[in-house]
Motif scaffolding. Sequence first.
Motif, PDB file in Angstrom:
ATOM      1  N   THR A 177       0.808  -1.220   0.000  1.00 27.62           N
ATOM      2  CA  THR A 177       0.000   0.000   0.000  1.00 27.62           C
ATOM      3  C   THR A 177       0.840   1.269   0.000  1.00 27.62           C
ATOM      4  O   THR A 177       0.287   2.375   0.015  1.00 27.62           O
ATOM      5  N   PHE A 204      -0.138   4.060  -2.166  1.00 30.19           N
ATOM      6  CA  PHE A 204      -1.393   4.693  -1.778  1.00 30.19           C
ATOM      7  C   PHE A 204      -1.166   5.707  -0.655  1.00 30.19           C
ATOM      8  O   PHE A 204      -1.577   6.872  -0.775  1.00 30.19           O
ATOM      9  N   ARG A 207      -2.626  -0.927 -10.023  1.00 31.80           N
ATOM     10  CA  ARG A 207      -3.141  -0.335  -8.786  1.00 31.80           C
ATOM     11  C   ARG A 207      -4.173  -1.250  -8.143  1.00 31.80           C
ATOM     12  O   ARG A 207      -4.135  -1.503  -6.928  1.00 31.80           O
ATOM     13  N   GLY A 229      -4.200  -3.298  -4.568  1.00 30.26           N
ATOM     14  CA  GLY A 229      -5.291  -3.153  -3.607  1.00 30.26           C
ATOM     15  C   GLY A 229      -5.832  -4.488  -3.149  1.00 30.26           C
ATOM     16  O   GLY A 229      -6.093  -4.701  -1.955  1.00 30.26           O
ATOM     17  N   VAL A 257      -6.141   2.769   0.674  1.00 31.78           N
ATOM     18  CA  VAL A 257      -6.747   1.889  -0.321  1.00 31.78           C
ATOM     19  C   VAL A 257      -8.270   1.951  -0.184  1.00 31.78           C
ATOM     20  O   VAL A 257      -8.823   1.634   0.868  1.00 31.78           O
ATOM     21  N   ASP A 280     -10.584  -0.006  -5.187  1.00 29.24           N
ATOM     22  CA  ASP A 280      -9.328  -0.625  -5.606  1.00 29.24           C
ATOM     23  C   ASP A 280      -9.327  -2.134  -5.356  1.00 29.24           C
ATOM     24  O   ASP A 280      -8.997  -2.918  -6.248  1.00 29.24           O
ATOM     25  N   SER A 281      -9.676  -2.542  -4.156  1.00 28.68           N
ATOM     26  CA  SER A 281      -9.645  -3.972  -3.830  1.00 28.68           C
ATOM     27  C   SER A 281     -10.742  -4.736  -4.565  1.00 28.68           C
ATOM     28  O   SER A 281     -10.541  -5.892  -4.968  1.00 28.68           O
TER      29      SER A 281
END
Length: 266
Positions: free
Chosen positions: A145, A148, A161, A165, A240, A244-245
């Motif tokens: 991270t 970020f 990216r 994430g 994050v 993103d994830s």
Amino acid sequence: MTLAGIRRSDRRISPVFLGIVAVTAVAGWAVWAGFGGSTGFAVFLFVTGAWVVSLCLHEYAHARTALHSGDISIGAKGYLTLNPLKYTHALLSIVLPLLFVIMGGIGLPGGAVFIERGRIRGRWRHSLISAAGPLTNLLFALVCTAPFWLDALDGVPDPFRYALGFLALLQVTAALLNSLPVPGLDGYGVIEPWLSREIRRQLEPFAQFGLIAVFGLLWVPEINDAFFDLVDTILRALGVEEWDSYWGRELYRFWQGEPDIPQLAG
């Protein structure tokens, strides 16, 4: 205890581990450069490779801490080579965590290296050995991270990216789950030395079911929601966003087809 008494061959980094790192690096480059016809497959290889690397480092942290705490048998077992094939339970350490990631996008922890606890003196040392694994996952999450929370995402391609994430989500979930004080998990290993012998004896039979019990509890909607709310809170603190994830997980599941990802505003 130092590495002086360990043979060089017992602490030489394994070609197996180096191969995994190489595949991860190539896949990461492919994600960054948009090379190949399937971004999702490149994300899958990159995240899976990085996840296996983190599992190896997790187990290495246990072994290295045990070595410096007095267990000199660690070297002969091959744990210092970072070779995942040397683990006492390769199924639990590598295969099951990978299956959990592929099936549900959860960084469920595995186990384990065999440590000869009788060689180690002091409750604090025993606790530190157990804590070393989850702390490694947290450190890995910080590395993932860094772009970020350092606000250094300019020029980073969106798929890379999102992959970072999703990888960060796996590390945070692994650290949290493995820190639970459940027999069989590292969190219990941290507090076990401080429990009475009678309590330890009563809880010992449940160690083999701890991982299964945790996975089962995550199927309870209320527990699942509360857990992932905590995960999202930690990820947001690291910069994050859920966006993103989420898209990282969608890209990871390349077998479902390439997702149509909306462009980030600005």
